[in-house]
Design an enzyme around this catalytic site. Sequence first.
Site, PDB file in Angstrom:
ATOM      1  N   HIS A  18       4.239 -10.180  22.525  1.00  0.00           N
ATOM      2  CA  HIS A  18       3.489 -11.422  22.725  1.00  0.00           C
ATOM      3  C   HIS A  18       2.510 -11.689  21.590  1.00  0.00           C
ATOM      4  CE1 HIS A  18       4.953 -11.857  26.916  1.00  0.00           C
ATOM      5  NE2 HIS A  18       5.166 -10.573  26.720  1.00  0.00           N
ATOM      6  N   GLU A  68       1.536   8.874   4.087  1.00  0.00           N
ATOM      7  CA  GLU A  68       0.938   9.773   3.108  1.00  0.00           C
ATOM      8  C   GLU A  68       2.006  10.618   2.403  1.00  0.00           C
ATOM      9  OE1 GLU A  68      -3.496  11.158   3.932  1.00  0.00           O
ATOM     10  OE2 GLU A  68      -2.113  12.761   4.435  1.00  0.00           O
ATOM     11  N   LYS A  91     -12.603   8.444  -2.475  1.00  0.00           N
ATOM     12  CA  LYS A  91     -13.664   9.451  -2.308  1.00  0.00           C
ATOM     13  C   LYS A  91     -14.533   9.514  -3.553  1.00  0.00           C
ATOM     14  CE  LYS A  91     -11.078  12.608   0.661  1.00  0.00           C
ATOM     15  NZ  LYS A  91     -10.416  13.897   0.725  1.00  0.00           N
TER      16      LYS A  91
HETATM   17  O1  PA5 Z   1      -3.142  15.008   5.437  1.00  0.00           O
HETATM   18  C1  PA5 Z   1      -4.179  15.285   4.877  1.00  0.00           C
HETATM   19  O2  PA5 Z   1      -4.248  16.214   4.072  1.00  0.00           O
HETATM   20  C2  PA5 Z   1      -5.448  14.527   5.155  1.00  0.00           C
HETATM   21  O3  PA5 Z   1      -5.289  13.519   6.080  1.00  0.00           O
HETATM   22  C3  PA5 Z   1      -6.492  15.477   5.704  1.00  0.00           C
HETATM   23  O4  PA5 Z   1      -6.026  16.036   6.894  1.00  0.00           O
HETATM   24  C4  PA5 Z   1      -7.811  14.776   5.931  1.00  0.00           C
HETATM   25  O5  PA5 Z   1      -8.257  14.188   4.740  1.00  0.00           O
HETATM   26  C5  PA5 Z   1      -8.857  15.757   6.415  1.00  0.00           C
HETATM   27  O6  PA5 Z   1      -9.007  16.806   5.502  1.00  0.00           O
HETATM   28  P1  PA5 Z   1      -9.762  18.118   5.892  1.00  0.00           P
HETATM   29  O7  PA5 Z   1      -9.052  18.768   7.006  1.00  0.00           O
HETATM   30  O8  PA5 Z   1      -9.752  18.964   4.662  1.00  0.00           O
HETATM   31  O9  PA5 Z   1     -11.169  17.721   6.291  1.00  0.00           O
END
Ligand code: PA5
Length: 440
Positions: free
Chosen positions: A301, A280, A415
């Site tokens: 394996h 990310e 989303k």
């Molecule tokens: O790294 C990030 O920002 C995402 O993985 C969020 O942690 C994830 O989408 C969850 O978001 P939130 O804590 O707002 O529900």
Amino acid sequence: MIRVDDSKALQNRTDLTAELSQAHEWLQKATGKGSDFVGWVNLPQDYDKEEFQRIQKAAKKIQSDSKALVVIGIGGSYLGAKGAIDFLCSSNYNLKKKDTPNIYFVGCGLSADYLQEIMDLIDGQDFSVNVISKSGTTTEPAVAFRFFKAKLEEKYGKAEAAKRIYATTDKARGALKSLSDAEGYETFVVPDNVGGRYSVLTAVGLLPIAVAGVDIEALMDGAKEMMETCRRASLDENPAWRYAAARTQLYREGKKIEILAAYEPAFRFMTEWWKQLYGESEGKENKGIFPASVEFTADLHSMGQYIQQGERHLFETVVRFGKSASDLKVPFDAADGDGLNFLAGKDMDYIAAQAMDGTLLAHVEGGVPNLIVSVGEKNAHTLGELVYFFEYACGLSGYLLGVNPFDQPGVEAYKKNMFALLGKPGYEDMGAALREKLGR
Ligand code: PA5
């Protein structure tokens, strides 16, 4: 102390000192891209000590009044806690005899069967809920929370249920914060300047980890020690510099996939946490190393064939731990049908070490550079060091790549489509266009 050995990964080191110094300064002085989200850099020293004590107190209460804790969250609000509990307590944590509650993670997907299974598993048991969402509006955890809030209220009544719900969210904004204030839930804070994937050392990770009985002070001490090490602007004294430099050089030489490998099944979910952290942070602007993971020797394996002889666009980063807590020696067998009596009496750690070295040499000879990250024994202090090390190296690597390591604009695409297809108000036109594309 963490050491990074790049001798089996690089033929000649490219000098990246100038770029590393710049990236380091951006992190230390919060002057680079995404600088609003570098609160994690000094977190192991600057964290809210009062809140830390409340976390410990809440963990004790949950341990005393609950047989199960349901942790609701996804992505950065899930993987760190799951990884740490598996690693420090066991990937069979819920099956073990223990004084601490079972811990179930939900809200990390949309499977009806999974949700139902967890509801069935905790049926009849005293339980509490820790709902974790920085935004407070993420669909998966918000939907899961509806089920478990209703279950708690049905079991205990609204007032008692409220005392069993712990919300970890923004300090002032968002739907979860408003609901918590209205219903009187105890709340913990995801700091504004810490993004989800860098939040395991905040209440996001600390409350569930503490409920599992882990010494969270030791975790923070390990992170603080590594934070101090990472302040050094030096390839020789700062392992995060060495790791970031090596993986950047390998990427520039055409190695587009990094496989994080460990010979420890309990580390598996930490590799999932690592994949989110790096994927990310770096995967944007059509750039970035693709983070993958394997668990050795099991995956030797299965994935071993590809690693040894598949396309040569891979490098491996192998995390090696110190001595195991269990002192196991291979039993002697009089029949010796498997011909393994030459191993009788030998320590399992010794055998694993030979497997690691043998694999290292084979993979390097097969054209897969290997970086070795050596860490201490498997405990909370070591994990704190490792978490901070990977976070700092990730910030450096993202800057070396030229991207903002602290945003995640691409996550929104699915989303929006999902909301449009679900008929969320305001998304009607988009929904019609998507249905046409899908031929519905
Ligand atoms: O790294 C990030 O920002 C995402 O993985 C969020 O942690 C994830 O989408 C969850 O978001 P939130 O804590 O707002 O529900």
